[in-house]
Design an enzyme around this catalytic site. Structure first.
Site, short mmCIF file in Angstrom:
data_model
loop_
_atom_site.label_atom_id
_atom_site.label_comp_id
_atom_site.label_asym_id
_atom_site.label_seq_id
_atom_site.Cartn_x
_atom_site.Cartn_y
_atom_site.Cartn_z
N ARG B 15 0.84 -1.20 0.00
CA ARG B 15 0.00 0.00 0.00
C ARG B 15 0.88 1.26 0.00
NH1 ARG B 15 -0.99 4.68 2.39
NH2 ARG B 15 -0.75 3.76 4.47
N ASP B 16 1.33 1.68 1.14
CA ASP B 16 2.13 2.91 1.22
C ASP B 16 3.37 2.81 0.35
OD1 ASP B 16 3.24 5.31 2.05
OD2 ASP B 16 2.99 4.94 4.17
N HIS B 210 8.38 7.40 8.60
CA HIS B 210 9.08 7.52 7.32
C HIS B 210 10.52 7.93 7.62
CE1 HIS B 210 5.80 7.19 4.28
NE2 HIS B 210 5.12 7.18 5.42
N CYS B 241 3.27 9.53 0.94
CA CYS B 241 1.89 9.96 0.72
C CYS B 241 1.81 10.85 -0.52
CB CYS B 241 1.40 10.75 1.94
SG CYS B 241 -0.20 11.54 1.70
N ASN B 250 8.93 4.87 3.63
CA ASN B 250 8.72 4.31 4.95
C ASN B 250 10.05 3.81 5.52
OD1 ASN B 250 5.52 3.42 5.43
ND2 ASN B 250 6.07 3.79 3.32
#
Lengths: 310, 310
Positions: B15-16, B210, B241, B250
């Protein structure tokens, strides 16, 4: 945790930082790096080393550089790395006031570095100690591979402590423990440094970390929490030992300073000026350096708010 | 410091991690990343998000991916990010069992992210809460920009604490505080998390960092020292993001796992298998990832001793 008010940074880019660079920088180029760092408030430099120029050609002009920068170094510590007595003699000839003798806690790494066992290097240290005392040079000592050796692996704490024990009769007070190839973790730093601080309270202790495995900043904090207030760092995170495989950059000065300032600790450095120095360094070396802050900006950087489309 | 025996890793790469990648990965490619991570012992995944496919095209195939991986997910948590009720409904249709609702402590960032104030998002959370309760989905909450906002700057601790206070009547127990653009420092983490842990003892707290400013690993340690044992991380340190300028990767799963293991903490992950997954990931995304350990190898990597020439 009560953090100390002030942390001292010893800038390594001119020595450890440049010795792995492919491009050999001229005296003029090195001088410009020095000037930009001095302008940013850096007060302590390892400016070069007196080693065989064939082995580390990047350092061959260390003497010339010293002669230039020593002319305008009021309040600045200029330290030369020396691997042996010959290096110390060379430093003395040039009127260097402070030398840093490096030996390794690992016999295997010391053999690769200077063709001597650790014991033989400590014997040579005694000669260097007498010589520097006679010549009025300040003598610091760095114990390399204190947190692990790329050949031997783990270095027992007792090995490091016994190296420090050998320095006691010489009354050498400024000692740095180096994590030469970035093997240390924060728990290890905390455990070893707590012992060193309590067993050798007379020492002005420094720590030298490489960010090989991303733990450089965490290791610095572990060192601070154990009572250490002096740290080596290199602008742009450059560096590494030519005789240690897998060696990569030192902890990055501007990233260290950014972290310390954001946590309320002081250094004498100005972060904006350091970032200018870091950007200039990239141009000189011809490739991006490893600074996070040069890329991202400091934590308090604000961005304009985009207009929303709906 | 007594570190906890075990730390839980929630893997964010699907995801991220992938949402800032230029290349949009296929279901098959994502599935192969999932398989390599599962093989490495990862037990918790944020596998995708149900957001508008035009806004985050990298996540458009999250539903298809879920349908595939859910078939072989015994003992694995598969979590979908949802930004609103519509996302939660989509998740429910696909029989997702666990959702993570994200809102931001910063009004300005929340407005950029979902076109709502924080208060409006918390109102929507109440609807999602009712909906997920009826549907039998587990609901987690992530509070973004808990450590600073790229538009507003500092986010006061009181703001984060009052967001958490609003969750209390809903009895949501799994809450993650996110440092969305890597602005946190270890002192700040330590101070905020000590308060959160003592004021909200009922919460299963997680942290999401992050590594924008190089402090990701140090922040994780500060979180652990404050009592947190669950951390988000992304393979290869990918991510960021799309609606937060300056966002970068991250904290890197394999680097986090390497640090924790080297300090004697356990995760369920196998580092060698993670490094294989990391190397495969680089091939899929077509550029180097940000792992230090993939480059340097683990701290206990030993090199052969070169023969000395003299």
């Amino acid at each position: 945790m009560n953090y100390p008010k002030e942390i001292r940074i010893n800038e390594m880019v001119l020595r450890d930082g440049l010795q792995l660079e492919e491009k050999v920088l001229s005296v003029e180029e090195k001088h410009s790096i020095y000037d930009s760092l001095k302008k940013a408030g850096i007060q302590s430099f390892e400016f070069g080393s007196f080693v065989h120029p064939k082995l580390v050609p990047q350092m061959a002009n260390s003497g010339e550089l010293f002669t230039e920068i020593a002319q305008d170094a009021e309040g600045i510590e200029l330290i030369a790395l020396v691997p042996n007595l010959k290096g110390a003699q060379k430093a003395q000839e040039l009127q260097v006031k402070e030398i840093n003798f490096v030996f390794s806690a690992s016999d295997t790494h010391n053999m690769q570095n200077v063709r001597k066992t650790t014991e033989q290097s400590i014997e040579e240290l005694k000669e260097i100690h007498s010589f520097s005392k006679e010549s009025g040079m300040k003598l610091n000592v760095t114990v390399a591979t204190s947190f692990g050796c790329p050949f031997e692996g783990e270095i027992p704490e007792s090995r490091v402590l016994s190296c420090l024990k050998e320095l006691e009769p010489l009354q050498i007070h400024t000692v740095t423990l180096a994590d030469t190839t970035g093997m240390a973790n924060p728990k290890q730093v905390s455990e070893l440094m707590s012992k060193v601080v309590s067993e050798f309270p007379q020492l002005d202790l420094g720590l030298h970390f490489h960010n090989t495995r991303g733990m450089g900043l965490a290791n610095i904090l572990a060192g601070i929490e154990a009572g250490v207030t002096r740290f080596d760092a290199a602008l742009g995170g450059l560096g590494g030992c030519p005789f240690a495989p897998g060696a990569t950059g030192n902890v990055c000065t501007e990233d260290v300073v950014h972290m310390l300032h954001s946590m309320g600790m002081e250094t004498n450095a100005d972060l904006s000026a350091l970032l200018e120095a870091s950007a200039s360094l990239e141009k000189l070396i011809g490739h991006p350096n490893k600074s996070y802050i040069l890329k991202a900006g400091p934590y308090d950087r604000k961005y304009p708010v985009p207009e929303l489309s709906n």
